[in-house]
Design an enzyme around this catalytic site. Structure first.
Site, short mmCIF file in Angstrom:
data_model
loop_
_atom_site.label_atom_id
_atom_site.label_comp_id
_atom_site.label_asym_id
_atom_site.label_seq_id
_atom_site.Cartn_x
_atom_site.Cartn_y
_atom_site.Cartn_z
N HIS A 16 -14.80 -1.55 36.74
CA HIS A 16 -15.70 -1.11 36.06
C HIS A 16 -16.72 -2.18 35.48
O HIS A 16 -17.99 -1.97 35.39
CB HIS A 16 -15.27 -0.43 34.88
N CYS A 17 -16.54 -3.31 35.49
CA CYS A 17 -17.02 -4.44 34.82
C CYS A 17 -16.52 -5.76 35.64
O CYS A 17 -15.60 -6.16 35.29
CB CYS A 17 -17.16 -4.62 33.50
N PRO A 18 -17.29 -6.70 36.22
CA PRO A 18 -18.80 -6.41 36.70
C PRO A 18 -18.94 -5.41 37.72
O PRO A 18 -20.63 -4.86 37.90
CB PRO A 18 -18.69 -7.91 37.48
N SER A 60 -13.85 -8.57 34.60
CA SER A 60 -14.95 -9.59 34.19
C SER A 60 -14.23 -11.00 34.00
O SER A 60 -13.28 -11.18 33.48
CB SER A 60 -15.43 -9.24 33.04
#
Lengths: 79, 377
Positions: free
Chosen positions: A16-18, B292
């Site tokens: 979902h992120c990145p 991330s």
């Protein structure tokens, strides 16, 4: 489909992120011209994101395939 | 007795060593952390340093030794080579260290020089650079500030959007907001990777009159003309350019042949193990996982890896797995922030800007040094 040689698979399922598009941009930056990248995505936004970015960046979207629980995008770096 | 070697003394390396030291006795394991520096730096503080916040030195830097459990041995040295076949690591001054279990937590490094014209840019991905940017902002009296991304992946994906919102707050307080144009160069068609979050951030940017440019991945900079070019073929003139520099994996990873595509180590997304080497784990920025590059990801991965090694040594059959969890606070200025908590299966929901999450972010900044690094939460 079976005739396309994929040089790199980017498995961005669950990202979902990145997110899958960022993973594709990273792969494109690292790839050589002519190389083909397959991106696996479970993110619904990828269906609009990835084709838009590929078109704007001047690369080629070879195909979009619905797989078992995810979507596969095949992109060729052309410049 | 098992030898556990942790390469890297950042967030992930420190937490995994502390988790293991609390669970295992000295008879069961000898735990060693190798760190390039005796200092442990809290990187989320850089953005505030750049914006001129007067932080206490201990909010940014502390000695790594004081953060590690007393049963962990700390070696300050540079790792030159990692050999997973013969299970050893070569250090510059200490020589060869062998291991039964190894955790690679070598992080990432910035390589701004990979972008032509980078000399004309500023960033906040290091204390020195954050101070340099702080001075430039102090002297800035008006014009165009652009904030963009010079390479993917980079640490903390929301940071550039967060920085734009904080610039709005900064110049509002300086009473020159009407003289400053803030431009966010988004690498994506949205302001944030996930649609629900992007919706909230876009609304906030529009409210703050922050101009955002979709699909603008920085390719090069012309320092004389002060123009930034994107790989998608667009350009923008600027007076001050803040560019998130490209990142690569650690040199030791690249030179040991462990990294791919920029020096990131391929690992199993749940087990966090390197290929078929069940005794080699990789955590934090060093991995090529689609999560991330952030302290939060390193934190959750470190706890999983600590528990997996503990289970292995003590003969437990069940081992925990990493579910992709990341949480993140994003400060929008004016004492408001958003909070996101998600994993591989559960996407983030549309967040709400609130004072509560602002307080949450401040609390995390404090708790980092105690509960988080100790591996207690």
């Amino acid at each position: 489909m079976s005739e396309i040689k994929v040089n790199k698979v980017v498995d961005a399922r669950g990202s979902h992120c990145p997110g899958p598009l960022m993973e594709l941009i990273k792969a494109i930056r690292n790839a050589g011209v002519g190389e083909v990248i397959a991106v696996y995505s479970t993110d619904s936004g990828s269906k609009t994101d990835i084709p838009r970015w590929v078109e704007k960046a001047g690369h080629q979207l070879i195909g979009v395939y619905e797989r078992n629980g995810y979507t596969e995008f095949i992109v060729k770096k052309v410049k | 007795m098992k030898k556990i070697l942790v390469v890297g003394g950042g967030t992930g390396g420190t937490i995994v060593a502390n988790v293991l030291a609390r669970k295992l006795s000295r008879k069961e394991a000898e735990i060693t952390v190798v760190s390039e520096s005796p200092k442990h730096i809290y990187q989320p503080a850089f953005i505030y340093t750049a914006l001129g916040y007067n932080l206490h030195e201990r909010d940014i830097v502390r000695g790594e030794e004081e953060l590690l459990d007393k049963n962990v041995k700390l070696i300050i040295d540079n790792a030159l080579r990692i050999d997973v076949e013969d299970r050893y690591v070569v250090l510059e001054r200490t020589g060869k260290l062998d291991y039964d279990y190894m955790v690679i937590a070598t992080g990432s490094r910035i390589v701004p020089e990979e972008v032509p014209g980078y000399q004309a840019t500023y960033h906040f991905y290091g204390l020195e650079e954050a101070n340099r940017l702080s001075k430039a902002l102090e002297e800035f009296s008006g014009g165009v500030i652009a904030v963009g991304i010079g390479g993917i992946p980079y640490k903390c994906p929301p940071a550039p959007a967060e920085f734009c919102c904080l610039l709005d707050y900064y110049f509002t307080r300086k009473k020159i907001r009407d003289k400053v144009e803030i431009h966010y160069l988004s690498p994506l068609p949205r302001t944030f990777p996930h649609e629900a979050v992007a919706e909230a951030i876009t609304e906030m940017m529009e409210k703050k009159d922050i101009h955002w440019h979709p699909m603008f991945n920085i390719e090069s900079v012309d320092p004389e003309k002060r123009i930034v070019y994107s790989l998608e073929g667009e350009s923008l003139r600027f007076d001050l350019l803040v560019m998130v520099p490209p990142h690569r994996g650690a040199k030791v990873v690249e030179e040991s042949g462990l990294g791919v595509d920029g020096g990131w180590i391929p690992v199993d997304k749940h087990a966090l193990q390197y290929k078929d080497y069940s005794e080699v784990y990789v955590i934090g920025d060093a991995t090529n996982l689609p999560v991330s590059k952030s302290g939060a990801a390193a934190h959750f991965e470190a706890k999983v890896v600590g528990d997996r090694i503990y289970a292995d040594i003590t003969g437990k059959k069940s081992k925990p797995v990493y579910d992709g969890r990341v949480l993140c606070f994003c400060d929008a200025g004016f004492r408001k922030a958003i909070y996101m908590d998600f994993n591989y299966e559960k996407p983030p929901r549309k967040p709400r800007f609130s004072y509560l999450w602002y307080l949450g972010k401040q609390a995390v900044n404090k708790l980092y040094w105690s509960l988080i690094l100790k591996g207690i939460v």
